[in-house]
Design a protein around this motif. Structure first.
Motif, mmCIF file in Angstrom:
data_model
loop_
_atom_site.group_PDB
_atom_site.id
_atom_site.type_symbol
_atom_site.label_atom_id
_atom_site.label_comp_id
_atom_site.label_asym_id
_atom_site.label_seq_id
_atom_site.Cartn_x
_atom_site.Cartn_y
_atom_site.Cartn_z
ATOM 1 N N ALA A 134 0.835 -1.392 -0.073
ATOM 2 C CA ALA A 134 -0.152 0.007 -0.317
ATOM 3 C C ALA A 134 0.579 1.305 -0.005
ATOM 4 N N ASP A 135 0.687 2.123 -0.917
ATOM 5 C CA ASP A 135 1.229 3.370 -1.060
ATOM 6 C C ASP A 135 2.987 3.119 -1.127
ATOM 7 N N GLY A 136 3.400 2.200 -1.698
ATOM 8 C CA GLY A 136 4.636 2.033 -1.855
ATOM 9 C C GLY A 136 5.340 1.022 -0.762
ATOM 10 N N THR A 137 4.716 0.661 0.418
ATOM 11 C CA THR A 137 5.242 -0.003 1.489
ATOM 12 C C THR A 137 4.528 -1.243 1.464
ATOM 13 N N LEU A 138 5.559 -2.371 1.758
ATOM 14 C CA LEU A 138 5.260 -3.781 1.903
ATOM 15 C C LEU A 138 4.644 -3.847 3.272
ATOM 16 N N THR A 139 3.338 -3.772 3.264
ATOM 17 C CA THR A 139 2.593 -4.006 4.849
ATOM 18 C C THR A 139 2.279 -5.320 5.486
ATOM 19 N N ASP A 187 9.893 0.011 2.734
ATOM 20 C CA ASP A 187 9.455 0.780 1.621
ATOM 21 C C ASP A 187 9.966 0.124 0.378
ATOM 22 N N VAL A 188 9.015 -0.260 -0.516
ATOM 23 C CA VAL A 188 9.462 -0.800 -1.926
ATOM 24 C C VAL A 188 9.238 0.231 -2.886
ATOM 25 N N GLN A 221 15.696 -5.032 -6.704
ATOM 26 C CA GLN A 221 16.214 -4.531 -5.491
ATOM 27 C C GLN A 221 16.215 -5.398 -4.352
ATOM 28 N N THR A 222 16.895 -5.107 -3.311
ATOM 29 C CA THR A 222 17.102 -6.058 -2.321
ATOM 30 C C THR A 222 16.566 -5.428 -0.967
ATOM 31 N N ASP A 252 15.276 -10.437 -3.030
ATOM 32 C CA ASP A 252 15.295 -9.577 -4.142
ATOM 33 C C ASP A 252 14.006 -9.797 -4.868
ATOM 34 N N ALA A 253 13.512 -8.652 -5.331
ATOM 35 C CA ALA A 253 12.391 -8.363 -5.864
ATOM 36 C C ALA A 253 12.561 -7.492 -7.178
#
Length: 159
Positions: free
Chosen positions: A29-34, A77-78, A88-89, A110-111
């Motif tokens: 949500a909103d650039g954050t892995l929650t 933060d993703v 990204q790691t 890594d995603a």
């Protein structure tokens, strides 16, 4: 899956186990892995040597605890992930349950987000088997099995 070093009477090998029966969800949500939860069917583990499969399932008590679960409830933060962009790691701290025992675990992942919108996530962590009540199996050909191993995964995540 997992990897663990074994010393056999014929030399050193790496024992590998895998299960393709994985389910779960990832919440962003909103650039954050929650949040995330991944469940693995431990009764379907296959090995790079089929002779060890029953011993593996017995060591993790898969008949009583047929699933292993990793859950994550925190903010990472993703927002740097872009469609078609570079991988990204991230470090993900959560709870890992194996053989009915839950402990804190930190996975390095890594995603990336492919052009087709699917996300590819790979990760791993090292763990000590005894911390989960797992006694490595033995056999006449096995001289020793390392006290720790690597748990690893690859997920393809759809929106």
């Amino acid at each position: 899956g997992f990897r663990v070093a074994e010393e056999l009477t014929i030399g050193e090998v790496t024992a590998v186990g895998r299960s393709g029966n994985v389910t779960g969800s990832v919440t962003i949500a909103d650039g954050t892995l929650t949040g995330a939860e991944v469940t693995v069917d431990m009764t379907t583990i296959v090995s790079n040597d089929s002779r060890r499969e029953n011993a593996i399932r017995g060591a993790i008590n898969a008949s009583e605890f047929p699933t292993a679960v990793f859950s994550f409830d925190g903010g990472v933060d993703v927002s740097s992930l872009e469609v078609g962009g570079a991988s990204q790691t991230f470090e993900i701290e959560g709870q890992l349950t194996v053989a009915g025992v839950t402990n804190a675990a930190t996975f390095t992942i890594d995603a990336n987000v492919r052009d087709d919108g699917f996300s590819v996530i790979t990760g791993s962590t090292d763990l000590v088997w005894e911390d989960f009540g797992v006694t490595p199996p033995s056999a006449p050909i096995v001289v020793s099995i390392a006290d720790e191993g690597t748990v690893e995964f690859q997920l393809i995540v759809a929106r």
